[in-house]
Design an enzyme around this catalytic site. Structure first.
Site, PDB file in Angstrom:
ATOM      1  CB  THR A 145     -20.803 -97.197 -33.130  1.00 47.48           C
ATOM      2  OG1 THR A 145     -19.685 -98.029 -33.425  1.00 47.48           O
ATOM      3  CG2 THR A 145     -20.658 -96.617 -31.733  1.00 47.48           C
ATOM      4  CG  ASP A 146     -24.233 -95.899 -37.458  1.00 45.92           C
ATOM      5  OD1 ASP A 146     -23.199 -95.204 -37.306  1.00 45.92           O
ATOM      6  OD2 ASP A 146     -25.363 -95.407 -37.571  1.00 45.92           O
ATOM      7  CD  GLN A 147     -20.548 -98.501 -43.616  1.00 46.97           C
ATOM      8  OE1 GLN A 147     -21.636 -98.155 -44.031  1.00 46.97           O
ATOM      9  NE2 GLN A 147     -19.696 -99.192 -44.340  1.00 46.97           N
TER      10      GLN A 147
END
Length: 140
Positions: free
Chosen positions: A15-17
Site C-alpha cells: 500500500t501507499d501513503q
C-alpha cells in the site's frame, strides 16, 4: 476459454501513503495471474527458460476502477485474450473480495531466444503450448 484465478491477500507493504494498493503492484499481480494460467494449462515458464527462451512484455495496460486496501483479498482473473502463434495477449480482471471490479488490463508478450532476443515460433518449438493456447484463447 479458460479463466485462471489467483487469490492474493493484500499486504501492508503493497500500500501507499493513502492506504491503498500502490499502482505498480497490480502489474506484479498480473504476472502472478499469468503464471497461474500457464500452470493451469499444464506448463511452466521455468522449463521454457531452461531451454533459453524468455517471454518479455511488449506492452502492458491497466485501468484502475476502484482502490484495494490493506487486509482485503483480491482474485486475479487471467485469460488468453488473443494468440496468433507468435504474440500472446493476456487479459486481466482484479476483483475485490466485495465483488467490486478494481482493475482491468492486458499484457502483450512474445517468446524470444534469450541470447539474441530473436522471436521464435511457439507453434514450431512448443506445439503443446500452441495447441493449449489455441484451444483456450478467447473466441471472436
Amino acid at each position: 476459454m479458460h479463466i485462471a484465478e489467483k487469490k492474493i491477500e493484500v499486504r501492508y507493504a503493497e500500500t501507499d501513503q493513502m492506504g491503498v494498493v500502490y499502482h505498480a503492484n497490480y502489474i506484479i499481480w498480473m504476472e502472478l495471474g499469468r503464471t497461474q494460467l500457464i500452470k493451469d494449462l499444464g506448463f511452466n515458464y521455468a522449463e521454457m527458460e531452461a531451454d533459453g527462451i524468455i517471454s518479455p512484455v511488449l506492452d502492458i495496460q491497466a485501468t484502475y476502477k476502484k482502490p484495494v486496501r490493506y487486509g482485503e483479498t483480491v482474485t486475479v482473473k487471467t485469460w488468453i485474450e488473443s494468440y496468433d502463434g507468435l504474440r500472446v495477449t493476456y487479459g486481466y480482471e482484479i476483483v475485490a473480495d466485495t465483488g467490486d471490479l478494481s482493475v482491468t488490463g492486458t499484457s502483450v508478450h512474445v517468446c524470444v531466444k534469450k541470447d539474441s532476443f530473436r522471436p521464435i515460433s511457439i507453434k514450431r518449438l512448443y506445439p503443446e503450448w500452441h495447441e493449449a493456447y489455441e484451444k483456450n484463447k478467447k473466441q471472436g
